[in-house]
Write a protein that holds these residues in place. Structure first.
Motif, mmCIF file in Angstrom:
data_model
loop_
_atom_site.group_PDB
_atom_site.id
_atom_site.type_symbol
_atom_site.label_atom_id
_atom_site.label_comp_id
_atom_site.label_asym_id
_atom_site.label_seq_id
_atom_site.Cartn_x
_atom_site.Cartn_y
_atom_site.Cartn_z
ATOM 1 N N UNK A 241 -7.738 6.965 -4.875
ATOM 2 C CA UNK A 241 -7.051 5.796 -5.460
ATOM 3 C C UNK A 241 -7.877 4.526 -5.304
ATOM 4 N N UNK B 163 -1.556 19.277 -4.804
ATOM 5 C CA UNK B 163 -2.234 20.541 -5.117
ATOM 6 C C UNK B 163 -1.833 21.606 -4.109
ATOM 7 N N UNK C 20 -11.206 24.483 -6.512
ATOM 8 C CA UNK C 20 -12.072 23.294 -6.455
ATOM 9 C C UNK C 20 -13.339 23.561 -5.645
ATOM 10 N N UNK D 130 0.086 10.502 -7.955
ATOM 11 C CA UNK D 130 -0.862 11.492 -7.436
ATOM 12 C C UNK D 130 -0.217 12.864 -7.408
ATOM 13 N N UNK E 275 -18.884 22.726 -9.043
ATOM 14 C CA UNK E 275 -20.242 22.178 -8.923
ATOM 15 C C UNK E 275 -20.132 20.725 -8.486
ATOM 16 N N UNK E 276 -21.158 20.281 -7.774
ATOM 17 C CA UNK E 276 -21.098 18.942 -7.206
ATOM 18 C C UNK E 276 -21.907 17.921 -8.004
ATOM 19 N N UNK E 277 -21.381 16.706 -8.065
ATOM 20 C CA UNK E 277 -22.100 15.588 -8.692
ATOM 21 C C UNK E 277 -22.625 14.622 -7.644
ATOM 22 N N UNK F 214 0.823 -1.204 0.000
ATOM 23 C CA UNK F 214 0.000 0.000 0.000
ATOM 24 C C UNK F 214 0.865 1.267 0.000
ATOM 25 N N UNK G 153 -6.916 24.299 -4.566
ATOM 26 C CA UNK G 153 -8.020 23.778 -3.743
ATOM 27 C C UNK G 153 -9.107 24.838 -3.581
ATOM 28 N N UNK H 127 -3.708 16.637 2.083
ATOM 29 C CA UNK H 127 -4.344 16.132 0.863
ATOM 30 C C UNK H 127 -4.046 14.652 0.576
ATOM 31 N N UNK I 83 0.949 4.854 -3.493
ATOM 32 C CA UNK I 83 0.749 6.297 -3.654
ATOM 33 C C UNK I 83 1.748 6.897 -4.637
ATOM 34 N N UNK J 244 -10.203 10.091 -10.781
ATOM 35 C CA UNK J 244 -9.589 10.432 -9.484
ATOM 36 C C UNK J 244 -9.611 11.946 -9.276
ATOM 37 N N UNK J 245 -9.309 12.669 -10.346
ATOM 38 C CA UNK J 245 -9.306 14.131 -10.283
ATOM 39 C C UNK J 245 -10.726 14.644 -9.968
ATOM 40 N N UNK K 147 -11.517 13.868 -6.416
ATOM 41 C CA UNK K 147 -10.725 14.753 -5.549
ATOM 42 C C UNK K 147 -11.444 16.099 -5.387
ATOM 43 N N UNK K 148 -11.892 16.640 -6.520
ATOM 44 C CA UNK K 148 -12.579 17.945 -6.492
ATOM 45 C C UNK K 148 -13.897 17.843 -5.729
ATOM 46 N N UNK K 149 -14.602 16.737 -5.954
ATOM 47 C CA UNK K 149 -15.885 16.523 -5.275
ATOM 48 C C UNK K 149 -15.673 16.480 -3.754
ATOM 49 N N UNK L 139 -6.123 11.798 -1.651
ATOM 50 C CA UNK L 139 -5.506 11.005 -2.738
ATOM 51 C C UNK L 139 -5.711 9.507 -2.489
ATOM 52 N N UNK L 140 -5.549 9.086 -1.220
ATOM 53 C CA UNK L 140 -5.699 7.661 -0.912
ATOM 54 C C UNK L 140 -7.132 7.198 -1.181
#
Lengths: 252, 172
Positions: free
Chosen positions: B31, A28, A36, A25, A40-42, A16, A33, B23, A20, B40-41, B44-46, B27-28
């Motif tokens: 993933x 940011x 972000x 990854x 808008x949200x989904x 694990x 951020x 953050x 990463x 993933x992006x 992440x934003x959500x 990310x975890x």
């Protein structure tokens, strides 16, 4: 390759820790951020919230049109009564829906534990949401009446006489509109309910039993409000029939 | 009015700095719950958005990281966007040059992720917290269940992971 005989907790954790880095990854900075959080949200809870907000805005618009209709048809008693009654019914509905929205926001709060969040969303969707769906669908009735009256005013300057076929067509449109609206939204909500039930059952089978008890309790409390809402719906339909019927007496 | 806007702006800045610092947690989660870099992006934003919306109600009763995990996992679990039927996890950053050892690591990680992807959403959350060295108490607090339930579930999940990895190895 991974040797399963050697696999143990430490090995899993070691794998694990490599993940990463390998996933690439990206890091940011805080300005990204900040961008972000303006997005808008989904998220499903957010979608349901948006549906309620959109309907509140729609109801407020219909209310405004009904007030305008009332002014436009000043002196035409029957239409004035219908618009006034529509306004009087819409105002408490708006407040009630605002109350439901606030309750839903608290229900969908992500800061709760996973079990609490899933359980509260499920309880809400299985009990309160029927009322919300009905409230959303009923907007169509008020919108149709307010819009038709505004249309009659701009097209004829008065509510023109309607024959039997007109009335049947209008009422059919209203029924189909309300039914379609209700069924589409219910199908979406049922999809979310199934998902939440599956998650909750995966978390702990006892949780689902607890939610069932909560739902039964909530349903008992909600019976009165459903009855009142059904009354509003029936009165609205009667009003619609009256406005079409009264159109026969209205003069230019 | 102006003062409110200033307070809001400074809260936003403070929040963004805290999230930027922690953050790795997001990310975890992404993933585990999203297959492709694009998904993933999005996730992440959500999660950032949901964290911001819940931030006003964060009263510091729990550790910031515990609260972050809770919001991030709740968002990922209740995110019911349809699976796009992707062939599998796209882990590798195309620009990364791998040595033989790196390639072997990648194979192992790929096996682990393929196995994790087959778990249900709740089991994914529990194994993620365990892999991230959270104690049984913390896992129970985040998930809202009992410590004994976590312990029983973890035994089952690890056994299932083992079986899934074994099966994946046969197909390799």
């Amino acid at each position: 390759m991974l040797n399963l005989n050697e696999m143990n907790d430490e090995k899993l954790k070691a794998m694990w820790s490599k993940a990463e880095k390998l996933a690439g990854a990206s890091g940011y900075e805080s300005p990204s951020i900040e961008q972000f959080i303006s997005g808008r949200s989904n998220d499903s809870a957010q979608k349901i919230k948006n549906m309620i907000i959109f309907d509140i805005v729609l109801k407020a618009l219909v209310l405004a049109v009904l007030v305008v209709d009332f002014v436009l048809f000043w002196g035409t008693f029957n239409v004035m009564v219908v618009t006034a009654a529509g306004t009087v019914m819409l105002i408490p509905l708006l407040f009630y829906q605002k109350k439901l929205l606030t309750r839903f926001i608290l229900t969908a709060d992500n800061g709760q534990t996973t079990r609490d969040k899933l359980a509260s969303m499920l309880t809400y969707l299985k009990t309160r949401f029927f009322t919300t769906l009905l409230l959303v669908a009923v907007t169509y009735l008020f919108g149709f009446i307010a819009g038709s009256l505004a249309y009659f005013y701009t097209a004829y300057g008065y509510v023109r006489q309607l024959d039997g076929v007109d009335v049947i067509v209008f009422i059919s449109f209203i029924f189909i509109g309300i039914l379609f609206n209700f069924l589409v939204n219910r199908a979406q909500v049922n999809y979310h309910i199934k998902h939440l039930e599956a998650c909750l059952s995966d978390l702990n089978e006892n949780s689902l039993a607890l939610v069932s008890e909560n739902i039964e309790l909530q349903r008992k409390h909600d019976r009165l409000s459903k009855f009142l809402l059904a009354m509003v719906f029936v009165v609205g339909l009667i009003m619609l029939v009256l406005v079409f019927k009264s159109a026969g007496y209205l003069m230019r | 009015m102006k003062n409110n806007a200033k307070v809001q702006q400074s809260t936003k800045k403070e929040f963004s700095e805290r999230i930027s610092e922690h953050q790795g947690i997001i990310h975890k989660v992404t993933m585990i719950y999203a297959d492709s870099p694009a998904d993933r992006e999005d996730l992440f934003q959500e999660i950032c958005l949901q964290l911001w919306r819940s931030y006003a109600r964060f009263r510091g009763e729990a550790k910031f990281s515990t609260w972050m995990y809770r919001v991030a996992l709740n968002t990922a679990i209740s995110n019911v966007r349809k699976n796009k039927n992707k062939p599998g996890h796209e882990f590798l950053n195309e620009n990364v040059q791998l040595s033989d050892e790196g390639q072997s690591d990648l194979d192992q990680v790929r096996l682990l992720f393929r196995a994790v992807a087959a778990l249900n959403r709740i089991d994914k959350a529990i194994i993620l917290l365990w892999l991230d060295e959270k104690s049984y108490d913390e896992i129970a607090t985040i998930m809202g269940t009992s410590k004994s339930n976590v312990s029983v579930k973890l035994v089952r999940i690890k056994r299932r992971l083992e079986a899934l990895i074994k099966e994946a190895e046969k197909h390799e």
